[in-house]
Design a protein around this motif. Structure first.
Motif, mmCIF file in Angstrom:
data_model
loop_
_atom_site.group_PDB
_atom_site.id
_atom_site.type_symbol
_atom_site.label_atom_id
_atom_site.label_comp_id
_atom_site.label_asym_id
_atom_site.label_seq_id
_atom_site.Cartn_x
_atom_site.Cartn_y
_atom_site.Cartn_z
ATOM 1 N N VAL A 11 0.740 -1.178 -0.049
ATOM 2 C CA VAL A 11 0.165 0.083 -0.013
ATOM 3 C C VAL A 11 0.934 1.355 0.392
ATOM 4 N N ASP A 12 0.405 1.808 -1.171
ATOM 5 C CA ASP A 12 1.265 3.092 -0.862
ATOM 6 C C ASP A 12 0.577 4.300 -0.345
ATOM 7 N N GLU A 13 1.693 5.864 -0.539
ATOM 8 C CA GLU A 13 0.449 6.586 0.191
ATOM 9 C C GLU A 13 -0.700 7.454 -0.541
ATOM 10 N N GLU A 14 -0.827 6.921 -1.762
ATOM 11 C CA GLU A 14 -2.197 7.482 -2.321
ATOM 12 C C GLU A 14 -3.115 6.590 -2.420
ATOM 13 N N SER A 15 -2.990 5.240 -2.263
ATOM 14 C CA SER A 15 -4.279 4.343 -2.579
ATOM 15 C C SER A 15 -4.214 3.450 -0.550
ATOM 16 N N ALA A 16 -3.547 4.528 0.204
ATOM 17 C CA ALA A 16 -4.171 4.408 1.887
ATOM 18 C C ALA A 16 -5.277 4.806 2.138
#
Length: 66
Positions: free
Chosen positions: A12-17
């Motif tokens: 999970v990256d910051e955009e999809s968190a």
């Protein structure tokens, strides 16, 4: 190790968190907190990026004896 009960796996990256309910930042990593409750037939939850944001949250959960 990935927690199999969590939807926040290692990739999970910051955009999809999920977004922090207090500051709007990404809620991931070791400081992440989540509050979950049942409201009627619905399960509600709020994510927080840190304990400080969790502490600053204006709690919207219904009170049992309100």
């Amino acid at each position: 190790m990935v927690d199999p009960t969590s939807d926040l796996e290692e990739d999970v990256d910051e955009e999809s968190a999920p977004r922090c309910a207090t500051c709007g930042g990404p809620a991931l990593g070791v400081g992440r907190r989540t509050v979950t409750w049942v409201d009627g037939d619905d399960v509600e939850h709020r994510h927080f990026c840190s304990q400080a944001c969790r502490d600053d949250w204006e709690d919207e959960r219904p009170r049992a004896n309100a």
